[in-house]
Motif scaffolding. Sequence first.
Motif, PDB file in Angstrom:
ATOM      1  N   ASP A 374       0.820  -1.223   0.000  1.00  0.00           N
ATOM      2  CA  ASP A 374       0.000   0.000   0.000  1.00  0.00           C
ATOM      3  C   ASP A 374       0.852   1.270   0.000  1.00  0.00           C
ATOM      4  O   ASP A 374       0.331   2.378  -0.150  1.00  0.00           O
ATOM      5  N   LYS A 666      -7.107  -6.164  -1.448  1.00  0.00           N
ATOM      6  CA  LYS A 666      -7.946  -5.992  -0.250  1.00  0.00           C
ATOM      7  C   LYS A 666      -9.424  -5.843  -0.582  1.00  0.00           C
ATOM      8  O   LYS A 666     -10.286  -6.393   0.102  1.00  0.00           O
ATOM      9  N   ASP A 667      -9.739  -5.106  -1.652  1.00  0.00           N
ATOM     10  CA  ASP A 667     -11.149  -4.836  -1.969  1.00  0.00           C
ATOM     11  C   ASP A 667     -11.890  -6.081  -2.468  1.00  0.00           C
ATOM     12  O   ASP A 667     -13.118  -6.094  -2.532  1.00  0.00           O
ATOM     13  N   ARG A 668     -11.142  -7.121  -2.824  1.00  0.00           N
ATOM     14  CA  ARG A 668     -11.788  -8.353  -3.290  1.00  0.00           C
ATOM     15  C   ARG A 668     -11.661  -9.496  -2.275  1.00  0.00           C
ATOM     16  O   ARG A 668     -12.209 -10.569  -2.467  1.00  0.00           O
ATOM     17  N   SER A 671     -13.369  -9.586   4.106  1.00  0.00           N
ATOM     18  CA  SER A 671     -13.234  -8.455   5.037  1.00  0.00           C
ATOM     19  C   SER A 671     -13.838  -8.819   6.391  1.00  0.00           C
ATOM     20  O   SER A 671     -14.526  -9.838   6.523  1.00  0.00           O
TER      21      SER A 671
END
Length: 971
Positions: A374, A666-668, A671
């Motif tokens: 990141d 991270k977005d896939r 979570s």
Amino acid sequence: MAARGHVQDPNDRRLRPIYDYLDNGNNKMAIQQADKLLKKHKDLHCAKVLKAIGLQRTGKQDEAYALAQEVAALEPTDDNSLQALTILYREMHRPELVTKLYEAAVKKVPNSEEYHSHLFMAYARVGEYKKMQQAGMALYKIVPKNPYYFWSVMSLIMQSISAQDENLSKTMFLPLAERMVEKMVKEDKIEAEAEVELYYMILERLEKYKEALDVVRGKLGEKLTSELQSRENKCMAMYKKLRRWPECNALARRLLLKNSDDWQFYITYFDSVFQLIDESWTPPAEEEHSLEGEVHCSIEQAVNFIEDRISEESKSARPLRGPYLAKLELIRRLRHRGCNDEYKLGDPEELMFQYFKKFGDKPCCFTDLKVFVDLLPPSQYTKFIRQLLDVIPLAAAAENEVALPGDIKALQQHLCVVQLSRLLGIYHAMEKKQKLAVVRELMLRYRHGLEFGKSCLKTELQFSDYYCLLAVHLLLDLWLEGEEAAVWQCLTLLEEGLSHSPSNAQFKLLLIRIYCRLGAFEPVSELYSSLDAKHIQHDTIGYLLTRYAGSLGHYAAASQSCNFALRFFHSNQKDTSEYIIQAYKYGAFEKIPEFIAFRNRLNSSLHFAQVRTERMLLDLLLEANISTSLEESIKSMSLSPEEDDIPWKDLRDNRDLTVLFSWDPKDRDISEEHRKLSLEEETLWLRIRSLTLRLVSGLPTLGHTIQPKNSEKTAENGVSSKIDTIRALLQQLEAAVDSGKKFLEQKIQYPVLGPPPTRMAGFFSNGSCQCQTSLFYLVSDIYELDTNGLEDSAEIQERIGNSFKSLVERLTDLFNKCKGDLIEVRDGTLKTHPNLLENLVFFVETISIALWVSSYCDNVLRPFKSNLQKKKKKKKESSVAMPPVFTHFLDYVTELQTLTSNVIDHIKGLEIILTALKLEELSLKDSLLLQEEKKFTKTVQGKVQSSYHHSVQEIGELLKKRLDTIKKLKI
């Protein structure tokens, strides 16, 4: 059994053959030998107990218990009898009886150290902490040894942990424990490290951190030697609690000077530096900075310290990753505080590039860099990957050919870059053609990499396995985008991978998930078994198996997998007690609260509650045909509609949802929100299933009574309270169903390898929910008819008649949703319909509940009919009008029979289609597949076809049993 050897008993020689038979599992011979011995020596108590053990192991529990109690009543004090009874009670899961045994022995032999210690351990098994404390002190008085004294102290701590009132814990139990230890300290009687650990534990729980720190830093702390840096770690923990950041910083710095590769101390070092900056702390001018030495309290000092560690690392004989990663960690923290530009630590991209050059050939390189990606701007992702690829020594290749690595190091480096490419979302942004090209390249690299692993053992993984896994992940992306052929390619590649790397758990786990998604459970049992899951894994990954077993119609395998899981949960109670006893024996006191917490965590496991509920529903489904057998089954399970043994408030989700590797951005990825939603969904579904089970268990309690139910006797015999329980449960079920429907309105999509969704959506959409709820409302109406009698119940009879019609319509509708081909060939591609299989399973379950309710209805109406026939004979009338409820019921049973016959015919049709389906020809037509792949494609398709065939066979067999029972339903 082995404990008998040291006992010098004249009867030992006579007992030895019985022991040997029991040890070898020859229980019948052990019983016979014991009987022979008892004929000659009637008072040989141990022989009776050994006979009881034989009886217990041959399933004669009642006889065994009676024999054991006969001996226990004599309060034996010989070692053989006591030990044999202890083994027997343990096998009976009755540890509380062992305490009574040794209480009696201690009264008769009050100065026996052995019996007192056995009594203490017996109390430990049942968690009697107060009695443990007393037993420990009694033991210490007889034999003044330190361990016994500290057993008593630890028992006080356990009383404080288990106390409901936290105030009582901190004002009574812990202070008393502290005083007991302080007495030993003052008398200079502390001997062992375990005793210091116990003192530290008490002070920490009392939040006396300053005193705990003094103990660790003082003379007593010198005894803390068994663990590396045990003393330093305890000091660090206390400094943090006391917020003494200068000492925290100085100690972390000192430990990093000793070992600059210990990551935990870098984290503490950075935490303390920034805490000191925020507090504007300045070192004293003349005195020492802190008790632990020099303190760094500025960013410049932190930067210089890390740079020094990197300089030192360059002189080290072994490359150390810690200093380089610490530099990236510092950049991230400075960036987070918005002050990175002031301190020229370097460009993160360049630092990661240099790190890759140094450690890229290590498998850990990817997981190290994953944490810091990141720090890279998205616009630099492609350039960064290209930069990494440029430094990998790949063999020169002709145009349009793939450049391959020449050794394992180059392969590991390339693998690291491929994993980073996936993590940075480069593959996700590709078009379908590009993705397929990448899959082909990855598989080419995978097969080439197998050359390096020719000498690997079967238990070792191939160096190139990750290429295959990454190719499968790309194909899963394509499947989600609607490319049906991709899922079959996934299975083909995984089966190929598994043939080269039979111990690769990731291949097996992915195969399990994909086969289950396709509705094929048959290959899954074997795959899960080959994983050789150990202990806690039955809870953390067991959901992968138990979620699909019953829902795909493999009833025998479902029963087996539930038994397997329950065996682990039930043994947990016994096993944990043994761990606790060992911890007392060896003075590992700090582990005892951990063992207790572990036991509680398993007892409150969501998976445990699910498996227990599903197993009981499954048993009823397989064994209970009519109300009598339903009653027997419910009785054998000790089921009661009033009792709810699920700890709803304390339910723990112990599932490991990250057991499958994922390189998604991270977005896939999964979570925290996905975890919470999955737990909520699982809990709602468990509540629906639990209430269904309790409602079914309430049916046999509503037996027909000839007396009018509104008489005073009703309240006495409790039948009215039973229907109240059923109605209350029905209201709870309605509320749970409403909550479930609201939850599903959110239309949550979990990642493809995230938590598997429950069966709740199918339960609502196919109509099973409405059918089952209507059936339980029908029970209430039939009970009302039974209460009021036939004369004044025209309205109720009409309501029951309408319910029967509505139920048949709903069941027919549910059957219509089961129609269709399970496997179809569309445009040269196989398409499976696992939802049809799940609907069939729901149909079987619903028809079974309908049958149990019909059986209850039959029991209520039968006496009414016989009464009417008696009246008819008395009045000698040829045509006494039959109430309409009888006609309604008979019509309903006839339609139920017809419908079940139609479903059985449909299933026979499915079996014929599945048998006739020639999948081999289909797989061989695909000219794009390699010869090697064709072989595995054929295997995969064969497994799915066979599994579907097996499912419909088991469903068909169960429905035939139901049909036979429906035919017997005649008033």
